[in-house]
Design an enzyme around this catalytic site. Sequence first.
Site, mmCIF file in Angstrom:
data_model
loop_
_atom_site.group_PDB
_atom_site.id
_atom_site.type_symbol
_atom_site.label_atom_id
_atom_site.label_comp_id
_atom_site.label_asym_id
_atom_site.label_seq_id
_atom_site.Cartn_x
_atom_site.Cartn_y
_atom_site.Cartn_z
ATOM 1 N N THR A 46 0.809 -1.205 -0.153
ATOM 2 C CA THR A 46 0.016 -0.057 -0.125
ATOM 3 C C THR A 46 0.989 1.327 -0.131
ATOM 4 O O THR A 46 1.549 1.220 0.983
ATOM 5 C CB THR A 46 -1.018 0.098 1.094
ATOM 6 O OG1 THR A 46 -1.595 -1.227 1.409
ATOM 7 C CG2 THR A 46 -1.736 1.243 1.446
ATOM 8 N N LYS A 63 -8.059 1.659 -3.165
ATOM 9 C CA LYS A 63 -7.347 1.210 -1.915
ATOM 10 C C LYS A 63 -7.599 2.372 -0.813
ATOM 11 O O LYS A 63 -8.060 2.388 0.429
ATOM 12 C CB LYS A 63 -5.770 0.642 -1.634
ATOM 13 C CG LYS A 63 -5.267 0.320 -0.334
ATOM 14 C CD LYS A 63 -5.640 -0.893 0.306
ATOM 15 C CE LYS A 63 -5.007 -0.951 1.745
ATOM 16 N NZ LYS A 63 -5.760 -2.218 2.452
ATOM 17 N N LYS A 98 -1.340 5.373 8.510
ATOM 18 C CA LYS A 98 -0.490 5.218 7.263
ATOM 19 C C LYS A 98 -1.511 5.458 6.183
ATOM 20 O O LYS A 98 -1.275 6.296 5.214
ATOM 21 C CB LYS A 98 0.180 3.965 7.324
ATOM 22 C CG LYS A 98 0.790 3.893 5.806
ATOM 23 C CD LYS A 98 1.280 2.365 5.389
ATOM 24 C CE LYS A 98 2.047 2.427 4.008
ATOM 25 N NZ LYS A 98 2.252 0.763 3.737
HETATM 26 P P1 NAD Z 1 5.922 -6.096 7.290
HETATM 27 O O1 NAD Z 1 6.698 -4.735 7.736
HETATM 28 O O2 NAD Z 1 5.628 -6.929 8.299
HETATM 29 O O3 NAD Z 1 6.750 -6.510 6.184
HETATM 30 C C1 NAD Z 1 7.170 -5.982 5.053
HETATM 31 C C2 NAD Z 1 8.651 -6.770 4.951
HETATM 32 O O4 NAD Z 1 9.501 -6.017 4.087
HETATM 33 C C3 NAD Z 1 9.586 -6.951 6.145
HETATM 34 O O5 NAD Z 1 9.630 -8.389 6.416
HETATM 35 C C4 NAD Z 1 10.995 -6.262 5.705
HETATM 36 O O6 NAD Z 1 12.137 -7.007 6.327
HETATM 37 C C5 NAD Z 1 10.837 -6.483 4.440
HETATM 38 N N1 NAD Z 1 11.775 -5.858 3.732
HETATM 39 C C6 NAD Z 1 12.245 -4.234 4.046
HETATM 40 N N2 NAD Z 1 13.385 -4.091 3.022
HETATM 41 C C7 NAD Z 1 13.300 -5.020 1.988
HETATM 42 C C8 NAD Z 1 13.980 -5.246 0.877
HETATM 43 N N3 NAD Z 1 14.815 -4.242 0.253
HETATM 44 N N4 NAD Z 1 13.751 -6.040 0.058
HETATM 45 C C9 NAD Z 1 12.912 -7.185 0.537
HETATM 46 N N5 NAD Z 1 12.153 -7.087 1.635
HETATM 47 C C10 NAD Z 1 12.193 -6.067 2.491
HETATM 48 O O7 NAD Z 1 4.535 -5.381 6.687
HETATM 49 P P2 NAD Z 1 3.307 -6.028 6.324
HETATM 50 O O8 NAD Z 1 2.230 -5.768 7.520
HETATM 51 O O9 NAD Z 1 3.395 -7.352 5.635
HETATM 52 O O10 NAD Z 1 2.666 -4.985 5.370
HETATM 53 C C11 NAD Z 1 3.153 -4.984 3.851
HETATM 54 C C12 NAD Z 1 2.401 -3.907 3.098
HETATM 55 O O11 NAD Z 1 1.076 -4.431 2.960
HETATM 56 C C13 NAD Z 1 2.415 -2.638 3.535
HETATM 57 O O12 NAD Z 1 2.464 -1.674 2.509
HETATM 58 C C14 NAD Z 1 0.986 -2.477 4.281
HETATM 59 O O13 NAD Z 1 0.603 -1.281 4.456
HETATM 60 C C15 NAD Z 1 0.218 -3.340 3.380
HETATM 61 N N6 NAD Z 1 -1.152 -4.080 4.026
HETATM 62 C C16 NAD Z 1 -0.933 -4.807 5.187
HETATM 63 C C17 NAD Z 1 -2.295 -5.178 5.762
HETATM 64 C C18 NAD Z 1 -1.986 -5.478 7.275
HETATM 65 O O14 NAD Z 1 -2.853 -5.997 7.644
HETATM 66 N N7 NAD Z 1 -0.687 -6.059 7.816
HETATM 67 C C19 NAD Z 1 -3.265 -5.307 5.348
HETATM 68 C C20 NAD Z 1 -3.323 -4.711 3.918
HETATM 69 C C21 NAD Z 1 -2.305 -4.004 3.317
#
Ligand code: NAD
Length: 298
Positions: free
Chosen positions: A94, A169, A244
């Site tokens: 997102t 979204k 966010k």
């Molecule tokens: P998260 O922080 O759990 O996961 C992000 C991952 O990216 C981490 O494990 C981090 O180590 C990794 N990362 C950082 N730099 C990197 C790189 N250079 N290469 C590869 N990996 C790297 O976040 P999340 O909760 O999984 O959310 C991810 C996205 O989904 C966000 O944009 C969030 O807004 C969106 N989202 C989340 C939810 C939710 O409920 N968690 C729901 C809908 C949308």
Amino acid sequence: MSKTVGFLGLGHMGGPMAANLVKAGYDVRAFDPSPAAREQAEKDGVALVDSGVAAATGREVVITMLTNGKLVRDVYAELLPVATPGTLFLDCSTIDVADAKAAAEAAVAAGHRALDAPVSGGVTGAAAGTLTFMVGGEEPDFAEALPMLEVMGAKVVHCGVSGVGQAAKICNNMLLGISMIGLSEALVLGEKLGLSHQSFFDVVSTASGQSWALTTYCPVPGPVPTSPANNDYQPGFATALMNKDLGLAAEALRANGIDGQIGQLAAEIYRRFNETSADRDFSAIVTEVRARSGESPA
Ligand code: NAD
């Protein structure tokens, strides 16, 4: 023959999404710098490599599930030069509409193809493979990605050109934030006027004030037993994430000259709430309305 996939970002969402692709028979090569994320992904049978470049090189599709727009753009800048020409870049993070468009333009300029495909459905939806995908980009690219998206999701909507998936979204989540605050104010007013939560629910859930926030996600314990209010506001959908998304919506309102007064106010209300309650479910905003009204907990 299913596509070969490079997957970057194995966090709360990306981890289970990658695992579902593996279960469905996709050849996934994944990278995340976090030891905890790598450990979990390994348990789930996801093949890991040591860098983003290694994950993306020689793959037909590269999926990213990262925390913010800057990171997506930085990662694209690193991967676009090494990916096989014509690779389909699929960003499920997102992020800001402007960042999504810029990332897609950079991919196309480097000879690749790109879709923005943010999701709703949270961690449970990611694990169950029941996410909703909102997709922006060209129709043939959408058609190519569809079988993969249907592995990770239950509903996939092609919303329009590049960036319009992100638009869907943030519009949805802006409306959700606004409706949760409005519902919370109405509930606290009802409490003050002697209206029980159950009576409020019985009337409003079938009257013109009805909303998803009330009928599926009721912010007070009782009427909807599965809502986070019944579990001490454990997320669910954390306030940090709502904060966010409302920040992205507020920025998009400003950037596009929309007089979105309630959207801006909702962003400000959740920005303040996030300072104390980032880890609580976003429906706990009802407790903030009560506290700011000088009312004791219901
Ligand atoms: P998260 O922080 O759990 O996961 C992000 C991952 O990216 C981490 O494990 C981090 O180590 C990794 N990362 C950082 N730099 C990197 C790189 N250079 N290469 C590869 N990996 C790297 O976040 P999340 O909760 O999984 O959310 C991810 C996205 O989904 C966000 O944009 C969030 O807004 C969106 N989202 C989340 C939810 C939710 O409920 N968690 C729901 C809908 C949308």
